[in-house]
Write an enzyme that holds these catalytic residues in place. Structure first.
Site, short mmCIF file in Angstrom:
data_model
loop_
_atom_site.label_atom_id
_atom_site.label_comp_id
_atom_site.label_asym_id
_atom_site.label_seq_id
_atom_site.Cartn_x
_atom_site.Cartn_y
_atom_site.Cartn_z
N CYS A 75 -22.90 22.68 16.08
CA CYS A 75 -23.10 24.08 15.59
C CYS A 75 -23.66 24.08 14.07
CB CYS A 75 -22.04 24.87 15.86
SG CYS A 75 -20.39 24.50 14.78
N HIS A 114 -16.29 26.85 14.25
CA HIS A 114 -17.54 27.26 14.91
C HIS A 114 -18.54 27.97 14.07
CE1 HIS A 114 -20.68 27.44 18.12
NE2 HIS A 114 -20.50 28.89 18.35
N ASP A 129 -26.48 32.25 19.16
CA ASP A 129 -25.71 31.02 18.96
C ASP A 129 -26.75 30.12 19.72
OD1 ASP A 129 -24.01 28.77 18.94
OD2 ASP A 129 -22.36 30.08 19.65
#
Length: 277
Positions: A75, A114, A129
């Site tokens: 991420c 995250h 995302d």
């Protein structure tokens, strides 16, 4: 784009990899296409943390790794690069962070590790995302509704508790909590701290582990150490245990399209991983 944010060096190549010869307009349809194409083209992978080598997250290093070296990332790499692209295309977008609760209680107060993005289009806020591994959402999700939202894969929904949102995915008949996030502005220091924890801390679920994921039409490919699965929408998953290093290396290259790093510890680390699985 924020004035102090770095810009992409290889934006044209990046867009070409996503199927665009010219920059698309900053619309919701474009965002949806970019997100789906991104998770179907750029692999989520943790080879660097498996090898316990540094994971630099400055934009130049991420571009080099993902766009030029044939690798993927997690991420802090993928969502950073994607956010920069969105901003350069004219989207009103910024980074936010969350706490992963997948596999545990949805109200667990886990580390804030995250990274994802908040995008506002015509006054409506969405999360996008491209860096959440095997359960990454494949479409943008509207923030101001708690109703289930269709994506190109499973339905997702968001619930709001005080100032925190929880992202849920429907897997079969079950709703599974994935991560909890808020809209607090983040600085590069926040990302550096989160990335440092994920890539170096002994309790990190990524350290010394192999996690790989890539989306396909109607399916998700996932690899967790030696456990390989192809999850199909609407029918049973195909699962198999990988026991041979050469088979694992071929899988990484053929099923996930990865160009493997030249590192003397790659084979030994993978062999140890398979022996422990």
């Amino acid at each position: 784009m924020p004035q102090d944010s770095p810009s992409l060096t290889h934006s044209r190549l990046y867009l070409q990899r996503l199927g665009y010869d010219t920059p698309p307009a900053p619309t919701l349809e474009t965002l949806a296409q970019l997100q789906l194409r991104h998770v179907s083209r750029f692999v989520f992978e943790s080879l660097s943390t498996l090898l316990q080598v540094p994971v630099p997250i400055d934009l130049a290093s991420v571009e080099q790794k993902v766009l030029l070296d044939g690798r993927g990332g997690y991420c802090y790499e993928l969502n950073q690069m994607f956010l920069t692209l969105l901003q350069e295309l004219g989207f009103d977008a910024r980074g936010i962070t969350g706490r992963v609760v997948m596999g545990g209680p949805p109200d667990a107060l886990t580390a804030r590790t995250h990274r994802l993005s908040l995008v506002t289009i015509n006054g409506e806020r969405y999360i996008t995302d491209v860096g959440f591994g095997g359960m990454v959402p494949t479409s943008p999700l509207r923030l101001n509704t708690q109703a289930p939202q269709a994506t190109t894969h499973e339905p997702y929904r968001l619930t709001l508790n005080a100032d925190s949102y929880t992202l849920w995915a429907q897997v079969g008949e079950e709703w599974r909590g994935l991560y909890v996030f808020d809209l607090q502005p983040q600085s590069h220091f926040d990302y550096e701290i989160g990335n440092w924890y994920v890539s170096t801390h002994p309790n990190s679920p990524f350290l010394g582990q192999l996690k790989v994921a890539l989306i396909g039409p109607g399916l998700r490919r996932t690899l967790n150490n030696g456990n390989y699965a192809v999850h199909h929408l609407g029918r049973d998953s195909e699962k198999r245990q990988i026991t041979d290093v050469d088979e694992l290396l071929a899988l990484l290259q053929e099923a996930f399209g990865l160009r493997l790093p030249e590192h003397p510890q790659l084979r030994p680390k993978l062999a140890q991983l398979l022996a422990d699985t």
